[in-house]
Design an enzyme around this catalytic site. Structure first.
Site, PDB file in Angstrom:
ATOM      1  N   GLU A  77       0.808  -1.217   0.000  1.00 48.96           N
ATOM      2  CA  GLU A  77       0.000   0.000   0.000  1.00 48.96           C
ATOM      3  C   GLU A  77       0.847   1.276   0.000  1.00 48.96           C
ATOM      4  OE1 GLU A  77      -2.899  -0.072  -0.747  1.00 48.96           O
ATOM      5  OE2 GLU A  77      -4.038  -1.665   0.209  1.00 48.96           O
ATOM      6  N   HIS A  96      -2.704   2.687   8.381  1.00 52.47           N
ATOM      7  CA  HIS A  96      -3.783   1.961   7.695  1.00 52.47           C
ATOM      8  C   HIS A  96      -4.061   0.685   8.477  1.00 52.47           C
ATOM      9  CE1 HIS A  96      -6.071  -0.350   4.898  1.00 52.47           C
ATOM     10  NE2 HIS A  96      -5.046  -1.093   4.483  1.00 52.47           N
ATOM     11  N   HIS A  98      -7.051  -2.696   9.381  1.00 52.48           N
ATOM     12  CA  HIS A  98      -8.216  -3.512   9.043  1.00 52.48           C
ATOM     13  C   HIS A  98      -9.007  -3.804  10.326  1.00 52.48           C
ATOM     14  CE1 HIS A  98      -6.192  -5.347   5.176  1.00 52.48           C
ATOM     15  NE2 HIS A  98      -6.247  -4.022   5.161  1.00 52.48           N
ATOM     16  N   HIS A 159     -12.709  -2.693   2.826  1.00 48.48           N
ATOM     17  CA  HIS A 159     -11.274  -2.830   3.068  1.00 48.48           C
ATOM     18  C   HIS A 159     -10.899  -2.497   4.507  1.00 48.48           C
ATOM     19  CE1 HIS A 159      -7.019  -1.956   1.223  1.00 48.48           C
ATOM     20  NE2 HIS A 159      -6.921  -2.386   2.466  1.00 48.48           N
TER      21      HIS A 159
END
Length: 218
Positions: A77, A96, A98, A159
């Site tokens: 990413e 980032h 999840h 996502h």
């Protein structure tokens, strides 16, 4: 040197915060990634990193054009991180994740609405959700960077989430705050759709927050 901070210190902070993010349940296994601005480049967690194998010497220095050297590849990413650094000069770190409740909301392509005044700590009366794009693509990177124009975090359709901050700890705390808010919103929805703050209430919140520098500790 980057912003007056030694590279080794930045690498140590990234490793520490990467492990912290997994410890508090925002990421599991090798999901998610962290980075910090380093001069004209960035330092980012390597592809496939886990809390038990990330180390100072596995953190990857990458240019914002994706150039890197060494045995370890940067996170897949890296484009999303690079796009945010390019577009937002104030961004010094990007996280980032999840995390469960962010994924739950993002998988329904839902923005987090202004059901609670703490939603305002992300910069507005909601936290937007960008459409789904395949991981690692420029389209995903561009959508996320644009969504963060007036916000410090956004949801990524089907996502997860991404946040920018003044430093790594700040960006991690923003990520944790968003997970908390998504969890609380989903709990509140079990009793029906929560009420939204009105425009007048938001105006009052932002004025009071500005005067008191509210949320700066996040």
């Amino acid at each position: 040197m980057a912003n007056g901070t030694d590279e080794t210190i930045l690498r140590e902070q990234l490793v520490e915060q990467y492990k912290h993010v997994e410890r508090i349940g925002l990421n599991e296994l090798s999901s998610g990634n962290l980075s910090v601005r380093f001069g004209d480049n960035m330092l980012i967690s390597p592809n496939g990193a886990k809390a038990e194998n990330i180390a100072v010497d596995t953190v990857v220095e990458v240019s914002l054009d994706g150039e890197w050297q060494g045995d370890r590849k940067p996170s897949s990413e890296w484009r999303m991180h690079a796009a945010i650094y390019r577009r937002h000069e104030e961004a010094q770190a990007v996280v980032h994740t999840h995390s469960d409740h962010c994924v739950a909301l993002a998988s329904n392509l839902m923005a987090l609405p202004g059901f609670h005044y703490l939603v305002g700590t992300f910069g507005g009366n909601d936290v937007p959700c960008v459409p789904y794009s395949t991981f690692g693509t420029q389209r995903l990177a561009d959508d996320a960077a644009e969504a963060l124009t007036d916000r410090t975090a956004c949801l990524l359709g089907n996502h997860g989430m991404i946040a920018r901050g003044q430093n790594l700890k700040n960006a991690v705390n923003m990520s944790q705050r968003l997970e908390i808010m998504c969890r609380q919103y989903l709990l509140a929805r079990q009793f029906g759709e929560p009420a939204r703050l009105t425009d007048a209430e938001w105006d009052e919140f932002f004025e009071r927050a500005r005067r008191n520098r509210y949320g700066r500790e996040i």
